[in-house]
Design a protein around this motif. Structure first.
Motif, mmCIF file in Angstrom:
data_model
loop_
_atom_site.group_PDB
_atom_site.id
_atom_site.type_symbol
_atom_site.label_atom_id
_atom_site.label_comp_id
_atom_site.label_asym_id
_atom_site.label_seq_id
_atom_site.Cartn_x
_atom_site.Cartn_y
_atom_site.Cartn_z
ATOM 1 N N GLY A 158 -71.988 -47.958 -79.470
ATOM 2 C CA GLY A 158 -71.359 -46.807 -78.891
ATOM 3 C C GLY A 158 -72.402 -46.031 -78.366
ATOM 4 N N THR A 159 -72.193 -45.387 -77.320
ATOM 5 C CA THR A 159 -73.299 -44.368 -76.467
ATOM 6 C C THR A 159 -72.581 -43.399 -75.960
ATOM 7 O OG1 THR A 159 -73.195 -45.642 -74.452
ATOM 8 C CG2 THR A 159 -74.851 -46.329 -75.981
ATOM 9 N N HIS A 160 -73.490 -42.388 -75.917
ATOM 10 C CA HIS A 160 -72.901 -40.981 -75.282
ATOM 11 C C HIS A 160 -73.132 -40.879 -73.715
ATOM 12 C CE1 HIS A 160 -72.107 -38.655 -78.914
ATOM 13 N NE2 HIS A 160 -73.150 -39.101 -79.433
ATOM 14 N N CYS A 161 -72.333 -40.468 -73.122
ATOM 15 C CA CYS A 161 -72.388 -40.201 -71.647
ATOM 16 C C CYS A 161 -73.545 -39.320 -71.026
ATOM 17 C CB CYS A 161 -71.256 -39.627 -70.973
ATOM 18 S SG CYS A 161 -71.194 -39.298 -69.069
ATOM 19 N N MET A 162 -74.494 -39.683 -70.374
ATOM 20 C CA MET A 162 -75.679 -38.876 -70.190
ATOM 21 C C MET A 162 -75.443 -37.779 -69.505
ATOM 22 S SD MET A 162 -78.003 -40.895 -71.718
ATOM 23 C CE MET A 162 -79.675 -40.123 -71.091
ATOM 24 N N ILE A 163 -74.333 -37.582 -68.858
ATOM 25 C CA ILE A 163 -74.224 -36.493 -68.008
ATOM 26 C C ILE A 163 -73.364 -35.257 -68.858
ATOM 27 C CG2 ILE A 163 -72.909 -35.692 -65.838
ATOM 28 C CD1 ILE A 163 -73.057 -38.496 -64.894
ATOM 29 N N HIS A 164 -72.961 -35.801 -69.876
ATOM 30 C CA HIS A 164 -71.980 -35.006 -70.598
ATOM 31 C C HIS A 164 -72.870 -33.609 -71.199
ATOM 32 C CE1 HIS A 164 -69.543 -33.783 -74.340
ATOM 33 N NE2 HIS A 164 -68.741 -33.692 -73.237
ATOM 34 N N ARG A 165 -74.030 -33.929 -71.464
ATOM 35 C CA ARG A 165 -74.835 -32.713 -72.107
ATOM 36 C C ARG A 165 -75.156 -31.782 -71.084
ATOM 37 N NH1 ARG A 165 -80.412 -34.562 -74.547
ATOM 38 N NH2 ARG A 165 -78.861 -35.241 -76.232
ATOM 39 N N LEU A 216 -67.468 -57.702 -75.029
ATOM 40 C CA LEU A 216 -67.621 -56.325 -74.898
ATOM 41 C C LEU A 216 -69.149 -55.810 -75.536
ATOM 42 C CD1 LEU A 216 -66.793 -53.530 -73.721
ATOM 43 C CD2 LEU A 216 -65.460 -53.393 -75.985
ATOM 44 N N GLU A 217 -69.997 -55.630 -74.602
ATOM 45 C CA GLU A 217 -71.341 -55.355 -75.400
ATOM 46 C C GLU A 217 -71.515 -53.731 -75.505
ATOM 47 O OE1 GLU A 217 -73.756 -57.103 -76.007
ATOM 48 O OE2 GLU A 217 -72.789 -58.887 -75.123
ATOM 49 N N GLY A 218 -70.435 -52.811 -75.084
ATOM 50 C CA GLY A 218 -70.825 -51.316 -75.472
ATOM 51 C C GLY A 218 -69.807 -50.533 -75.210
ATOM 52 N N VAL A 219 -69.620 -49.383 -75.776
ATOM 53 C CA VAL A 219 -68.466 -48.270 -74.941
ATOM 54 C C VAL A 219 -69.330 -46.985 -74.909
ATOM 55 C CG1 VAL A 219 -66.713 -46.877 -75.619
ATOM 56 C CG2 VAL A 219 -66.794 -49.351 -76.168
ATOM 57 N N GLN A 223 -64.493 -55.789 -81.754
ATOM 58 C CA GLN A 223 -65.845 -56.721 -81.539
ATOM 59 C C GLN A 223 -66.684 -55.578 -82.391
ATOM 60 O OE1 GLN A 223 -68.382 -57.520 -81.407
ATOM 61 N NE2 GLN A 223 -69.010 -57.719 -79.426
ATOM 62 N N PRO A 224 -66.932 -55.905 -83.756
ATOM 63 C CA PRO A 224 -67.758 -55.279 -84.742
ATOM 64 C C PRO A 224 -69.196 -55.022 -84.129
ATOM 65 C CG PRO A 224 -66.549 -56.878 -85.623
ATOM 66 C CD PRO A 224 -66.416 -57.219 -84.299
ATOM 67 N N ASP A 225 -69.738 -55.823 -83.309
ATOM 68 C CA ASP A 225 -71.160 -55.686 -82.811
ATOM 69 C C ASP A 225 -71.401 -54.631 -81.501
ATOM 70 O OD1 ASP A 225 -71.700 -57.615 -84.775
ATOM 71 O OD2 ASP A 225 -71.370 -59.384 -83.414
ATOM 72 N N LEU A 226 -70.457 -54.332 -81.181
ATOM 73 C CA LEU A 226 -70.683 -53.588 -80.074
ATOM 74 C C LEU A 226 -71.424 -51.949 -80.158
ATOM 75 C CD1 LEU A 226 -68.852 -50.420 -79.581
ATOM 76 C CD2 LEU A 226 -66.909 -52.389 -79.314
ATOM 77 N N ILE A 247 -64.107 -45.455 -80.946
ATOM 78 C CA ILE A 247 -64.963 -46.563 -81.202
ATOM 79 C C ILE A 247 -64.920 -47.464 -82.205
ATOM 80 C CG2 ILE A 247 -67.738 -46.981 -81.501
ATOM 81 C CD1 ILE A 247 -68.409 -44.984 -79.483
ATOM 82 N N THR A 248 -64.318 -46.543 -83.463
ATOM 83 C CA THR A 248 -64.072 -47.190 -84.548
ATOM 84 C C THR A 248 -62.990 -48.325 -84.466
ATOM 85 O OG1 THR A 248 -64.836 -45.215 -85.954
ATOM 86 C CG2 THR A 248 -63.304 -46.671 -86.953
ATOM 87 N N LEU A 249 -62.040 -47.866 -83.673
ATOM 88 C CA LEU A 249 -60.834 -48.720 -83.348
ATOM 89 C C LEU A 249 -61.206 -50.014 -82.640
ATOM 90 C CD1 LEU A 249 -57.978 -46.115 -82.683
ATOM 91 C CD2 LEU A 249 -58.499 -47.453 -84.924
ATOM 92 N N VAL A 250 -62.055 -49.660 -81.676
ATOM 93 C CA VAL A 250 -62.658 -51.095 -80.854
ATOM 94 C C VAL A 250 -63.393 -51.808 -81.663
ATOM 95 C CG1 VAL A 250 -64.120 -51.454 -78.751
ATOM 96 C CG2 VAL A 250 -62.775 -49.590 -78.694
ATOM 97 N N LYS A 251 -64.299 -51.152 -82.526
ATOM 98 C CA LYS A 251 -65.248 -52.072 -83.307
ATOM 99 C C LYS A 251 -64.376 -52.987 -84.138
ATOM 100 C CE LYS A 251 -69.441 -49.581 -83.463
ATOM 101 N NZ LYS A 251 -70.501 -48.722 -84.465
#
Length: 210
Positions: A57-64, A26-29, A52-55, A45-49
């Motif tokens: 986390g990014t924001h959805c570009m459409i959310h803004r 898993l590369e990112g969320v 997988q500690p190295d992933l 994201i904290t729980l997913v890390k």
């Protein structure tokens, strides 16, 4: 089942296990930036890390854009209302839908139907506006044939006032940016400004925990 981070994580973890997926790949969320997603202690994201500690986390570009669209200026809101009323009229009956389709075919238009929008689908409003703009001549002619003077008048007004028309307005999002706030923090401030549940979370926690 709730939208709490632990419940979301449980569903995702079950899916990974049932599908035989490897957490290490898993590369990112990408999330909407809500507290249940980004909480520093118990966010998703904290729980997913923990898996997988190295992933990343990014924001959805459409959310803004979705947040900004909730509080558009009055002139843009009025223009949007006009377009929605026109779409509802054209698609509000089977007869109108069929007549509009035949008109578009006769005029060799690239499309033969307008699009509805829904509040829960962020992209649908933009798709609706884009389709009306593409079929603006067909839409105008249909309103003339239907003798819908009120809608036609409002539609003509919006097409003429291009500098404030929601269809061609490209700088709306910038108006909602918060001054003196780093780019990577803009989503959190927009979320806090427009999302009532986020406001409740902020009031219930101290700043560091939030």
């Amino acid at each position: 089942m709730t939208t709490k981070a632990v419940d979301v994580m449980a569903v995702v973890a079950d899916f990974f296990e049932e599908s035989g997926l490897d957490w290490n790949k898993l590369e990112g969320v990408c999330t909407d930036g809500g507290p249940n997603m980004l909480g520093s202690r118990s966010g998703f994201i904290t729980l997913v890390k923990q898996k997988q500690p190295d992933l990343k986390g990014t924001h959805c570009m459409i959310h803004r854009e979705a947040l900004a669209s909730k509080t558009v200026p009055k002139n843009l809101h009025d223009a949007l209302t006009v377009i929605i009323n026109i779409v509802n009229y054209v698609k509000g009956s089977a007869l109108n839908t069929r007549l509009f389709r035949e008109l578009c075919r006769d005029m060799d238009a690239n499309h033969t139907a307008l699009l509805f929008h829904t509040q829960v689908r962020w992209l649908s409003k933009g798709n609706m506006l884009a389709r009306v703009f593409e079929l603006r001549e067909e839409t105008k002619l249909f309103l003339i044939y239907s003798n819908k003077v009120d809608l036609l008048s409002a539609f003509n007004k919006e097409l003429q006032e291009q500098r404030s028309n929601v269809i061609v307005h490209t700088d709306t999002i910038n108006a909602f940016m918060v001054d003196d706030v780093p780019e990577d923090m803009q989503n959190e401030f927009l979320e806090l400004k427009h999302n009532s549940s986020t406001k409740d979370e902020f009031r219930a926690q101290d700043l560091e925990e939030f």
